[in-house]
Design an enzyme around this catalytic site. Structure first.
Site, PDB file in Angstrom:
ATOM      1  N   ASP A   1     -47.462  19.424 -42.592  1.00 50.94           N
ATOM      2  CA  ASP A   1     -46.310  18.778 -41.950  1.00 50.94           C
ATOM      3  C   ASP A   1     -46.506  18.655 -40.440  1.00 50.94           C
ATOM      4  OD1 ASP A   1     -43.848  17.557 -41.904  1.00 50.94           O
ATOM      5  OD2 ASP A   1     -42.696  19.414 -41.921  1.00 50.94           O
TER       6      ASP A   1
ATOM      7  N   HIS B   1     -50.962  10.422 -38.875  1.00 53.00           N
ATOM      8  CA  HIS B   1     -51.433  10.539 -40.259  1.00 53.00           C
ATOM      9  C   HIS B   1     -52.957  10.444 -40.329  1.00 53.00           C
ATOM     10  CE1 HIS B   1     -47.384  10.661 -41.575  1.00 53.00           C
ATOM     11  NE2 HIS B   1     -47.108   9.398 -41.356  1.00 53.00           N
TER      12      HIS B   1
ATOM     13  N   SER C   1     -41.989  13.052 -53.563  1.00 58.50           N
ATOM     14  CA  SER C   1     -41.168  12.027 -54.223  1.00 58.50           C
ATOM     15  C   SER C   1     -40.050  11.558 -53.291  1.00 58.50           C
ATOM     16  CB  SER C   1     -40.613  12.540 -55.554  1.00 58.50           C
ATOM     17  OG  SER C   1     -40.249  13.888 -55.485  1.00 58.50           O
ATOM     18  N   GLU C   2     -39.711  12.368 -52.302  1.00 63.07           N
ATOM     19  CA  GLU C   2     -38.674  11.981 -51.329  1.00 63.07           C
ATOM     20  C   GLU C   2     -39.258  11.135 -50.184  1.00 63.07           C
ATOM     21  OE1 GLU C   2     -38.858  15.229 -52.554  1.00 63.07           O
ATOM     22  OE2 GLU C   2     -37.226  14.783 -53.942  1.00 63.07           O
TER      23      GLU C   2
ATOM     24  N   LEU D   1     -64.695  24.788 -55.608  1.00 65.10           N
ATOM     25  CA  LEU D   1     -63.321  24.838 -55.083  1.00 65.10           C
ATOM     26  C   LEU D   1     -62.451  23.901 -55.912  1.00 65.10           C
ATOM     27  CD1 LEU D   1     -61.250  25.588 -52.776  1.00 65.10           C
ATOM     28  CD2 LEU D   1     -62.024  23.498 -51.626  1.00 65.10           C
TER      29      LEU D   1
ATOM     30  N   ARG E   1     -38.915  25.509 -44.678  1.00 62.74           N
ATOM     31  CA  ARG E   1     -38.360  25.116 -45.975  1.00 62.74           C
ATOM     32  C   ARG E   1     -39.476  24.655 -46.895  1.00 62.74           C
ATOM     33  NH1 ARG E   1     -36.086  21.418 -42.284  1.00 62.74           N
ATOM     34  NH2 ARG E   1     -37.353  19.525 -42.112  1.00 62.74           N
TER      35      ARG E   1
ATOM     36  N   SER F   1     -39.106  21.930 -49.120  1.00 57.52           N
ATOM     37  CA  SER F   1     -39.107  20.471 -49.325  1.00 57.52           C
ATOM     38  C   SER F   1     -39.601  20.084 -50.720  1.00 57.52           C
ATOM     39  CB  SER F   1     -39.928  19.769 -48.237  1.00 57.52           C
ATOM     40  OG  SER F   1     -39.436  20.088 -46.950  1.00 57.52           O
TER      41      SER F   1
HETATM   42  C1  IPE Z   1     -42.942  17.629 -46.912  1.00 61.05           C
HETATM   43  O1  IPE Z   1     -42.807  17.185 -45.617  1.00 61.05           O
HETATM   44  C2  IPE Z   1     -43.788  16.662 -47.703  1.00 61.05           C
HETATM   45  C3  IPE Z   1     -45.199  16.647 -47.365  1.00 61.05           C
HETATM   46  C4  IPE Z   1     -45.785  17.389 -46.484  1.00 61.05           C
HETATM   47  C5  IPE Z   1     -45.983  15.701 -48.122  1.00 61.05           C
HETATM   48  P1  IPE Z   1     -41.569  16.288 -45.165  1.00 61.05           P
HETATM   49  O2  IPE Z   1     -41.789  15.991 -43.737  1.00 61.05           O
HETATM   50  O3  IPE Z   1     -41.400  15.136 -46.072  1.00 61.05           O
HETATM   51  O4  IPE Z   1     -40.357  17.281 -45.386  1.00 61.05           O
HETATM   52  P2  IPE Z   1     -38.897  17.292 -44.741  1.00 61.05           P
HETATM   53  O5  IPE Z   1     -38.316  15.932 -44.958  1.00 61.05           O
HETATM   54  O6  IPE Z   1     -39.057  17.603 -43.303  1.00 61.05           O
HETATM   55  O7  IPE Z   1     -38.169  18.375 -45.458  1.00 61.05           O
HETATM   56  C1  IPE Z   2     -46.566  15.163 -42.768  1.00 61.31           C
HETATM   57  O1  IPE Z   2     -46.157  14.764 -41.514  1.00 61.31           O
HETATM   58  C2  IPE Z   2     -47.097  14.018 -43.606  1.00 61.31           C
HETATM   59  C3  IPE Z   2     -46.217  13.630 -44.720  1.00 61.31           C
HETATM   60  C4  IPE Z   2     -45.050  14.139 -44.988  1.00 61.31           C
HETATM   61  C5  IPE Z   2     -46.691  12.585 -45.598  1.00 61.31           C
HETATM   62  P1  IPE Z   2     -44.775  14.036 -41.257  1.00 61.31           P
HETATM   63  O2  IPE Z   2     -44.978  12.575 -41.411  1.00 61.31           O
HETATM   64  O3  IPE Z   2     -43.699  14.606 -42.096  1.00 61.31           O
HETATM   65  O4  IPE Z   2     -44.539  14.382 -39.735  1.00 61.31           O
HETATM   66  P2  IPE Z   2     -43.179  14.855 -39.059  1.00 61.31           P
HETATM   67  O5  IPE Z   2     -42.637  15.979 -39.881  1.00 61.31           O
HETATM   68  O6  IPE Z   2     -42.274  13.671 -39.075  1.00 61.31           O
HETATM   69  O7  IPE Z   2     -43.574  15.280 -37.700  1.00 61.31           O
HETATM   70 MG    MG Z   3     -42.393  16.134 -41.875  1.00 62.42          MG
END
Ligand code: IPE
Ligand code: IPE
Ligand code: MG
Length: 252
Positions: free
Chosen positions: A26, A43, A72-73, A137, A200, A202
């Site tokens: 994240d 990304h 999925s969200e 792995l 969290r 998530s």
């Molecule tokens: C969790 O991160 C999903 C992934 C890392 C793929 P999110 O950025 O989507 O989670 P929330 O929305 O902050 O809870």
């Molecule tokens: C994690 O980084 C990648 C995915 C959830 C796919 P984020 O895109 O959630 O980055 P933040 O949390 O918005 O910084």
């Molecule tokens: Mg995020």
């Protein structure tokens, strides 16, 4: 660190022979925002961190690495960002598959196929098929994954099997339920790491993380390094796991 990892052996009661680390990757967006860059650049750098982490995991002798890469969200994000993320997965598989295979990495993907394009599904299937006999792995990518969705799909299939008579309702146990999950056959994670400082889950591996140790790190995912991974494992090794009992079992 290598020496510490060599010593790392899990309690036989767990019935597992190695270390399973799961990571919620994240903070790509915030990493980019802090630098005045588009989220897509975060990304892109996140994929570099992923490569580093797979290499470090092999070096450290982890047996299982499970990464949350699209939830999925995450469909609720702007279409352009979703396209970017899917493009990166495609590119990662295309560019890295041969190396991963050469290095003995076994790839598995968990999540639902619903909503994914045919060409992406074929790519995933080919990667899984190519690497299925590898043993260095076990790399599991949670893509289009949500834990509640996974549990609901498992319950659906169990209900179908009960209706079809191949199992009885009284056969449903935690072990049987486990075998209907996307993660069937995988040991539960020993250690969950989440980057970016969020505290969290998530919707990640709600069932499987029942007794895992959690380590939250303050770095954004693109800055995650071998050192961050080692520090998290060292923290894990200091923990005492009890699994509901009274005797503390050292994680390390
Ligand atoms: C969790 O991160 C999903 C992934 C890392 C793929 P999110 O950025 O989507 O989670 P929330 O929305 O902050 O809870
Ligand atoms: C994690 O980084 C990648 C995915 C959830 C796919 P984020 O895109 O959630 O980055 P933040 O949390 O918005 O910084
Ligand atoms: Mg995020």
């Amino acid at each position: 660190m290598k020496a510490a990892m060599d010593k790392l052996s899990l309690d036989p009661a767990e019935g597992q022979g190695g270390l399973h680390v799961a990571i919620i990757m994240d903070g790509n967006g915030r990493w980019a925002a802090e630098r005045g860059l588009p989220r897509s650049e975060g990304h892109r750098q996140g994929v570099e961190a992923l490569r580093r982490t797979v290499d470090a995991s092999r070096d450290l002798g982890l047996t299982h690495l499970t990464l949350y890469s699209f939830s999925s969200e995450n469909w609720s994000r702007p279409k352009q960002e979703i396209n970017d993320l899917f493009g990166l997965l495609r590119r990662f598989v295309r560019r890295d598959l041969a190396d991963l295979h050469k290095n003995g990495v076994k790839i598995r993907v968990i999540g639902t196929r619903t909503g994914l394009d045919q060409d992406l599904l074929r790519m995933i299937d080919d990667a899984v098929e190519l690497t299925k006999d590898n043993t260095t792995l076990n790399l599991t990518i949670a893509f289009n994954y949500g834990s509640r969705d996974e549990i609901a799909r498992a319950a659906q299939r169990i209900a179908e099997d009960v209706a079809g008579g191949s199992i009885a309702a009284s056969d449903i146990s935690p072990e049987l339920f486990n075998s209907y999950l996307d993660t069937a056959g995988l040991p539960d994670p020993d250690l969950l790491i989440r980057t970016s400082g969020e505290l969290r889950l998530s919707n990640f591996l709600l069932w499987q993380l029942a007794y895992s140790e959690f380590v939250f790190v303050d770095v954004y995912w693109p800055d995650f390094s071998r050192e961050t991974l080692e520090a998290a494992i060292t923290e894990y090794q200091r923990r005492q796991r009890r699994f509901g009992g009274t005797t503390a079992r050292s994680a390390g």
